[in-house]
Design a protein around this motif. Structure first.
Motif, PDB file in Angstrom:
ATOM      1  N   ALA A 720      24.302  35.998  47.961  1.00 49.90           N
ATOM      2  CA  ALA A 720      23.020  36.829  48.085  1.00 49.90           C
ATOM      3  C   ALA A 720      23.374  38.442  47.849  1.00 49.90           C
ATOM      4  O   ALA A 720      22.402  39.068  47.371  1.00 49.90           O
ATOM      5  CB  ALA A 720      22.515  36.798  49.439  1.00 49.90           C
ATOM      6  N   GLU A 721      24.741  38.675  47.644  1.00 52.07           N
ATOM      7  CA  GLU A 721      25.043  40.227  47.514  1.00 52.07           C
ATOM      8  C   GLU A 721      24.928  40.413  46.093  1.00 52.07           C
ATOM      9  O   GLU A 721      25.549  39.556  45.339  1.00 52.07           O
ATOM     10  CB  GLU A 721      26.705  40.365  48.012  1.00 52.07           C
ATOM     11  N   GLU A 722      24.680  41.687  45.675  1.00 52.77           N
ATOM     12  CA  GLU A 722      24.534  41.930  44.441  1.00 52.77           C
ATOM     13  C   GLU A 722      25.663  42.054  43.650  1.00 52.77           C
ATOM     14  O   GLU A 722      25.883  41.758  42.587  1.00 52.77           O
ATOM     15  CB  GLU A 722      23.479  43.398  44.270  1.00 52.77           C
ATOM     16  N   ALA A 723      26.760  42.618  44.115  1.00 54.10           N
ATOM     17  CA  ALA A 723      27.889  43.128  43.747  1.00 54.10           C
ATOM     18  C   ALA A 723      28.954  42.073  43.686  1.00 54.10           C
ATOM     19  O   ALA A 723      30.102  42.173  43.422  1.00 54.10           O
ATOM     20  CB  ALA A 723      28.430  44.426  44.245  1.00 54.10           C
ATOM     21  N   ILE A 724      28.726  40.834  44.220  1.00 57.51           N
ATOM     22  CA  ILE A 724      29.527  39.924  44.438  1.00 57.51           C
ATOM     23  C   ILE A 724      30.172  39.418  43.057  1.00 57.51           C
ATOM     24  O   ILE A 724      29.593  39.506  41.935  1.00 57.51           O
ATOM     25  CB  ILE A 724      29.035  38.514  44.977  1.00 57.51           C
ATOM     26  N   ASP A 725      31.494  39.312  42.977  1.00 59.65           N
ATOM     27  CA  ASP A 725      32.255  38.789  41.703  1.00 59.65           C
ATOM     28  C   ASP A 725      33.369  37.880  42.123  1.00 59.65           C
ATOM     29  O   ASP A 725      33.856  37.909  43.382  1.00 59.65           O
ATOM     30  CB  ASP A 725      32.614  39.726  40.704  1.00 59.65           C
ATOM     31  N   PRO A 726      34.407  37.157  41.401  1.00 57.09           N
ATOM     32  CA  PRO A 726      35.276  36.623  41.812  1.00 57.09           C
ATOM     33  C   PRO A 726      36.323  37.237  42.470  1.00 57.09           C
ATOM     34  O   PRO A 726      37.064  36.751  43.065  1.00 57.09           O
ATOM     35  CB  PRO A 726      35.700  35.873  40.314  1.00 57.09           C
ATOM     36  N   GLU A 727      36.552  38.630  41.816  1.00 62.80           N
ATOM     37  CA  GLU A 727      37.702  39.421  42.596  1.00 62.80           C
ATOM     38  C   GLU A 727      37.550  39.440  43.881  1.00 62.80           C
ATOM     39  O   GLU A 727      38.136  39.503  44.926  1.00 62.80           O
ATOM     40  CB  GLU A 727      37.791  40.707  41.936  1.00 62.80           C
TER      41      GLU A 727
END
Length: 915
Positions: A720-727
């Motif tokens: 749900a977080e906007e800035a989420i990415d694999p790192e």
């Protein structure tokens, strides 16, 4: 032609090399007067002086002349034996890491003391390798007197020693033992869970006695440590019943390669019979589901059609006992691998013991190549000089004899059939024995030796038979083979280890004829003096009759074996005679002989019983056949090395990893790296780079995190977080995994946690390595089929093995992470390191199924102490062996104190062998 002319003018390269050592020999001799004048204490102090010189920067080559002279003087005082100059040459060759080819009877055992002492001075240890434990114990006990006099310790490695005794032996200055014991100890050490449990130290220098037997003959077969698997006795019996119904039209066999395959008709017949027996899944024998049945069928075929009773094995006390093809010895406790032994047991109707799974393996080539320097001794190595250099980078140097050889080597005598040949042999033996000449007869199998025995009995010739059936009295029979008119039939005399003395052997005559007398008593010495005079007179009569007559009943596959048999005669300048008898039925000629030989022989219209006159052409044809076999065996050994080199690189990685784990104060960093790699793999597969969150395999990631790391994280909430990415996911999972491990480590004491981590690492490493070895074994069995696809099998094996190794490392990492993450140590004591199970040691040939193990388990249970000087025997207690002395034979070392407590050696007491 020009090469022969140059050789006659300037000598061969070998002659020039030996001649170049003369200045060193003169330098050694120059020290002799000075050393003779020293007291025993001053002579022994030479060792301390040499070690001080080494500490001050001197090299071993600088010390060689004086050190060799010191050993010569010590041997003269202690043993009453002074090294000849040619023995000094042999010592220099050994020290330089080369092979000294010395004739039988030239004193190789004494030669070894020179290079052994010099190379033991730095304190890094020297291994003296022999072909059986009788020789290891004998040579160690004999030569340790010299080493002890000079202040050095000697150990000996034989079967049934404890780890403490082995460790003490390896930490001695000089260690004697068999090639198998050294190799198996290396494998066992790399299966231990603590550094303190390992017995060997770093390799330094090895001297290999009978180097051709160990590094050539036995090098066709790897050493293997294995453990038992599930019992499949019924399957072996059922398949054996099927195979025994086959006829010669159902299969094709290749005696050269020792392989056998079903014909098309045979395959169809096998399918029908297996289906009727309920052993076949579906209709096709070669369907995947029938892989195990096909394996059992192939092994049963080989057992029934290729392996012969009383040649390849004997049945003794309800067990199938392998016969060593090189020495003719029984090898109790040795078993063929890949289910072949079980197939032979089913064939003979004896109890079938379970199969074994490989746990560790190494070839002699890769084992001995770990030594920085290696030297060797043998009576026959020149014919294999090229192989020694190709595989081991060792040169062969032929050492001249101390006294010129007077033995006459006659051309071969040829007969039409085996019956004609044996009848002719029996008549020849009768004539020579009647003239007082002792005759040693060499045969290639038990069957042939017993057949010849029948012919000799018919001729009225008194004789003794030495083969695997009469193993217990071997040394006694060999020792008396040089008596006047004695006739001895021996199955493969190579490496018997007992000299044949013309006129007889004093020690064995006293034991055999006067075993009731105690050595050292006046009665014993009085009888010994009389027997000694009889031996001198008998020797003179034997010399007058022409010395020992060596008679070979057929040629062996290798010229070296023939030369070893011949070398039993004419030792130290004694006269002698050797001759081989051949016929068209001989296995060597039948399988490997040139076709033209058979054609010419059959056209000659030989009469029954008639012998062909000796012919150089015939001898040349035989030599050609032997060269074919030698070339084939060399190819097999090269193939073994090529395949094991692949495994050897992987073995080194695993064994170095084990050592690092055992030696490390803590393995926290290693565990952290493995955990990080596991997290990287899970997140990388579930959340590929440059992908959107809705494309991630969140469910799969949660399952893997729970399975491998015991983590239950709110991954769904992170989406749900906007800035989420694999790192970001990777960092959070990594932090959670590290935190969970810190909490788990806090449950126990720090020292206990370190031990737990080490134990888990080692157990998983060993488990997966064992499985990997099994997979590689299976791969090696089938990879040759890829040649049909125009691919090189060894290259395919390398590629597959590398992929399998990478997969194994991944599996180890995952299993370690899973085990330590799920384990709960709060209420449990830290686990103890598991003890090593009872392993089975084998030395089998993966291509032919033959077992070339030396006789290490059929040896002794009389323990030899490993801290010398001097070498002592520890008496096994009678209650451990049973009260009946008849049960002690083969379980007590012949030179050990008798278990009855009399104080006499076992061989002079309850182990005495009647004449």
């Amino acid at each position: 032609m020009f090469g022969g002319l140059a050789k006659s003018l300037f000598g061969s390269s070998n002659d020039r090399y030996v001649k170049s050592l003369n200045p060193i020999i003169a330098r050694i001799a120059s020290f002799e007067p000075t050393l003779e004048a020293l007291s025993d204490a001053d002579l022994a102090a030479q060792t301390v002086k040499f070690r001080e010189q080494l500490a001050n920067g001197a090299k071993l080559d600088d010390l060689l002349p004086e050190a060799f002279a010191t050993v010569r003087e010590a041997a003269r005082r202690v043993l009453g034996m002074r090294h000849f100059d040619v023995q000094m040459i042999g010592g220099i060759v050994l020290h330089r890491g080369e092979i000294a080819e010395m004739r039988t009877g030239e004193g190789k055992t004494l030669v070894a003391t020179l290079a052994t002492y010099l190379n033991a001075l730095p304190g890094k240890g020297v291994h003296v390798v022999t072909v059986n434990d009788y020789l290891a114990s004998r040579d160690a006990g004999w030569m340790s007197q010299v080493y002890s006099f000079l202040g050095m310790t000697t150990g000996v490695i034989i079967p049934n020693l404890t780890d403490e005794q082995r460790s003490a032996a390896y930490n001695s200055d000089i260690t004697y033992g068999t090639n198998n014991e050294f190799g198996f100890d290396y494998l066992r050490d790399n299966m231990k869970y603590e550094r303190s449990g390992m017995t060997q130290r770093a390799f330094n220098f090895a001297i290999v006695d009978e180097v051709d037997s160990i590094l050539i003959d036995e090098a066709r077969t790897p050493l293997i440590i294995s453990g038992p698997t599930d019992d499949k006795s019924d399957l072996y019996k059922q398949v054996d019943v099927v195979v025994k119904q086959f006829t010669a039209e159902d299969y094709e066999k290749d005696e050269k390669q020792k392989s056998i395959i079903l014909t098309e008709d045979g395959t169809e017949r096998a399918e029908r019979m297996l289906e009727a027996a309920g052993l076949l899944e579906g209709e096709n024998l070669y369907d995947f589901e029938n892989t195990q049945v096909v394996h059992h069928l192939n092994q049963a075929l080989r057992a029934n059609m290729m392996f012969k009773r009383d040649t390849d094995y004997i049945v003794k006390d309800g067990k199938v006992v392998i016969i060593d093809e090189f020495t003719g010895r029984m090898m109790d406790g040795r078993r063929w691998s890949e289910g072949l032994h079980q197939a032979v047991e089913a064939k003979e109707g004896v109890n079938i013991e379970p199969e074994n799974q490989t746990m560790a393996s190494i070839t002699f080539q890769n084992y001995f190549r770990m030594y920085p320097k290696i030297g060797g001794m043998t009576g026959t190595a020149a014919t294999e000089a090229a192989e020694f250099y190709d595989i081991y980078k060792i040169n062969v140097v032929s050492i001249p004899t101390n006294v010129p050889v007077q033995r006459i080597d006659e051309e071969d005598t040829f007969y039409k059939s085996t019956e004609d040949k044996f009848r002719g042999i029996a008549k020849t033996i009768r004539e020579h024995a009647a003239a007082g000449q002792p005759v040693l007869v060499g045969t290639v199998s038990i069957e042939k030796s017993e057949l010849l025995s029948e012919f000799l009995t018919a001729e009225g010739v008194d004789h003794k038979v030495l083969n695997a059936r009469y193993h217990e009295s071997e040394a006694h029979i060999v020792a008396q083979a040089g008596r006047k008119g004695a006739v001895t039939i021996a199955t493969n005399m190579a490496g018997r280890g007992t000299d044949i003395q013309l006129g007889g052997n004093l020690e064995f005559r006293m034991t055999d004829e006067y075993g009731d007398l105690d050595p050292g008593t006046p009665d014993y010495e009085g009888v010994a003096d009389r027997v000694r005079e009889e031996i001198v007179a008998e020797k003179a009569a034997v010399l007058a009759a022409g010395g020992l007559f060596v008679l070979g009943t057929e040629r062996h596959e290798s010229r070296r074996i023939d030369n070893q048999l011949r070398g039993r005669s004419g030792r130290q300048g004694d006269p002698g005679l050797s001759r081989f008898y051949l016929c068209l039925d001989d296995e060597l000629l039948r399988i490997f002989g040139p076709d033209t030989l058979f054609a010419r022989m059959m056209r000659s219209n030989m009469e029954d019983g008639e012998a062909l006159p000796p012919s150089k052409w015939m001898s040349k044809a035989i030599e050609t056949a032997q060269k074919k076999v030698e070339a084939r065996n060399y190819d097999i050994r090269k193939q073994v090395v090529e395949y094991d080199d692949v495994m050897n690189d992987q073995r080194k990685v695993i064994y170095e990893q084990r050592s690092d784990i055992m030696d490390a104060e803590t393995v926290g960093d290693m565990m952290s790296d493995m955990r990080a790699e596991t997290v990287n793999t899970i997140v990388g597969e579930s959340c590929p780079p440059n992908s959107y969150p809705e494309q991630w395999d969140v469910a799969g990631m949660k399952l893997k995190l729970a399975d491998l790391l015991n983590l239950h994280l709110p991954v769904d909430d992170w989406l749900a977080e906007e800035a989420i990415d694999p790192e970001i996911v990777l960092e959070r999972v990594q932090a959670a995994a590290d935190e969970a491990m810190v909490e788990k480590a806090a449950q126990v004491a720090p020292e206990t946690w370190i031990q737990i981590e080490k134990s888990i690492l080692l157990q998983h490493l060993d488990h997966h390595w064992k499985e990997h070895l099994s997979t590689l074994d299976a791969l090696r069995q089938v990879v040759h089929l890829r040649a049909y696809a125009q691919k090189t099998p060894i290259n395919e094996y390398k590629q597959e093995a590398f992929s399998l190794f990478q997969r194994m490392l991944d599996n180890i990492r995952e299993d370690v992470a899973r085990t330590i993450s799920h384990a709960d140590f709060q209420y449990q004591a830290p686990p103890e390191l598991p003890p090593l199970p009872d392993f089975i040691t084998t030395h089998f040939d993966p291509f032919t199924g033959e077992d070339n193990s030396a006789d290490i388990d059929a040896g002794t249970r009389g323990y030899v102490t490993t801290t010398l000087p001097p070498l002592q025997m520890v008496r096994p207690e009678a209650q451990d062996l049973g009260e009946d002395p008849a049960e002690w034979e083969g379980r007590v070392n012949r030179n050990a104190p008798c278990p009855c407590g009399s104080g006499r050696k076992y061989k002079h007491c309850h182990g005495a062998v009647s004449a």
